[in-house]
Design a protein around this motif. Structure first.
Motif, PDB file in Angstrom:
ATOM      1  N   ALA A 166     -41.120  55.125  -9.306  1.00  0.00           N
ATOM      2  CA  ALA A 166     -42.347  54.619  -8.690  1.00  0.00           C
ATOM      3  C   ALA A 166     -42.389  54.937  -7.202  1.00  0.00           C
ATOM      4  N   GLN A 187     -49.914  49.290  -4.742  1.00  0.00           N
ATOM      5  CA  GLN A 187     -50.127  48.133  -5.608  1.00  0.00           C
ATOM      6  C   GLN A 187     -49.222  48.206  -6.836  1.00  0.00           C
ATOM      7  N   ARG A 188     -49.000  49.442  -7.323  1.00  0.00           N
ATOM      8  CA  ARG A 188     -48.097  49.603  -8.469  1.00  0.00           C
ATOM      9  C   ARG A 188     -46.678  49.184  -8.102  1.00  0.00           C
ATOM     10  N   THR A 192     -44.310  46.108  -9.887  1.00  0.00           N
ATOM     11  CA  THR A 192     -42.972  46.258 -10.466  1.00  0.00           C
ATOM     12  C   THR A 192     -41.996  45.202  -9.961  1.00  0.00           C
TER      13      THR A 192
END
Length: 415
Positions: A166, A187-188, A192
């Protein structure tokens, strides 16, 4: 005249008995207030009723034997009527009998209660540390349950493989300059479970940071530590539990009979053997709803600040709970109150050496003083020493304190 030895002993015994009897008769005639035999009294005054001195409240309309005790009933004469229902003591004998009196006082009634308490952790100041994603424990710092840590102290390093991919994608999008894609990638990372501080570090350094250092969010004591080097941790797994020491609870056991005077917010003073001469202040934060069935005591919780960290759970303390009525109240010395089991009495001192029993309704007791809720007025005098002697004399004379009235009925009476 020479008498045999045994005759001389017999004459000496007779003389001694006669002397004792004569002395008793003389002493009886000298007792203040004695009036002779019942027959002489009956000739001068009419008996109102007869009574048993052991049960003076029970009246009989004729003489005879008491149904309660193996003794004759005693007459009560008209000269001892309601107007004379007092015990009379010669003022000159007051000092010899050790009678002392005290004034019924009206004022603010301050009380205190001394009890014991034990310090405990503040269960509201607890930090539970959990993982937000799965990973592998690469390092555990030298920590153990019971250690005292400062806020931000490291506990373990965890490798999170999913974060590496990521973060690589995020750095690639950042180089593209597309703000919308960069915002979506950031935002990802947050979804996580990556903390904001680590995301900021990745942006500043431009390097992948797949390791997470778990730290203590608060300063306090390590209660649980469930992490070891090399172990795999799953998302949501509890790694540690930290209990703060910024404030502590003082668990106080208050006797059941004294719980009526305890209120939330009440000030307390605590003295600990570990710190002689030091007084710690606190306030009652909660009165727990259950009572200990063995000691018949109520648990009271006091919250105390612990800025210096000197107060440690498990320490004992002598606790004083201070309380004031906040209003003027009547009170007398506690020694003046005679508690019979069914009611409470005081011996009221009147003029010219007269005393009579008065029923009272006592309230809270503290520091040798007892609140009087009903039965007395300010300025009256009560007997504080020798009152039991006067009460016994009143019982023998059949003088009974009138019951208190409440809501138009005597206390304890049946409707």
């Amino acid at each position: 005249m020479n008498l045999p030895k045994h005759n001389r002993f017999w004459l000496a015994g007779v003389a001694l008995a006669v002397g004792v009897a004569a002395g008793y008769g003389v002493a009886y005639q000298r007792i203040p207030g004695s009036t002779g035999t019942a027959a002489e009294q009956g000739a001068e005054a009419k008996a109102l009723y007869w009574y048993d001195p052991m049960y003076p409240q029970q009246k009989f309309d004729k003489p005879g034997k008491s149904p309660f005790m193996d003794m004759q009933l005693v007459p009560r004469y008209a000269s001892e009527g309601a107007g004379n229902a007092t015990v009379s003591i010669d003022p000159g004998l007051t000092q010899n009998l050790g009678l002392r009196t005290a004034m019924v006082v009206r004022g603010r009634f301050s009380s205190s209660l001394d009890v014991t308490g034990v310090l405990a952790f503040n269960e509201r100041d607890v930090a539970v540390i959990q993982t937000r994603t799965s990973g592998f424990v690469e390092r555990v710092y030298a920590r153990a349950p019971g250690d005292v840590l400062a806020a931000g102290a490291p506990l373990a390093d965890i490798l999170v493989p999913d974060w590496a991919a990521a973060q690589t994608e995020f750095l690639a999008l950042k180089r593209s300059g597309d703000r919308e894609l960069i915002s979506a990638a950031r935002q990802r990372l947050q979804l996580t479970g990556m903390p904001s501080s680590l995301i900021a570090q990745v942006e500043r350094s431009g390097k992948v940071q797949p390791n997470l250092t778990v730290t203590s969010p608060v300063g306090g004591v390590v209660q649980e530590l469930n992490v070891r080097t090399g172990m795999t941790v799953a998302s949501g797994e509890t790694l540690a539990r930290i209990n703060g020491l910024g404030s502590v609870w003082l668990a106080v056991a208050v006797p059941e009979a004294q719980t009526g005077s305890i209120t939330e917010g009440q000030a307390i003073e605590a003295r600990l053997p570990a710190f002689p001469g030091t007084v710690f202040n606190g306030k009652v934060s909660a009165i727990l709803p259950d009572t200990n069935p063995d000691s018949r005591s109520l648990r009271v919780r006091v919250e105390m600040t612990n800025a210096e960290g000197r107060l440690r759970p498990g320490m004992t303390a002598q606790v004083r709970l201070n309380r004031s009525t906040g209003q003027d109240s009547l009170w007398v010395p506690s020694e003046a109150v005679i508690r019979t089991g069914k009611r409470a009495l005081v011996m009221l001192a009147e003029d010219a050496g007269h005393y009579r029993p008065v029923e009272v309704r006592p309230g809270q007791e503290s520091d040798g003083k007892t609140l009087i809720l009903q039965g007395l007025e300010e300025g009256q005098k009560v007997v504080t020493s020798g009152q039991f002697l006067l009460d016994s004399e009143a019982s023998l004379k059949g003088i009974v304190a009138a019951p208190l009235e409440t809501d138009g009925q005597a206390l304890g009476s049946q409707p």
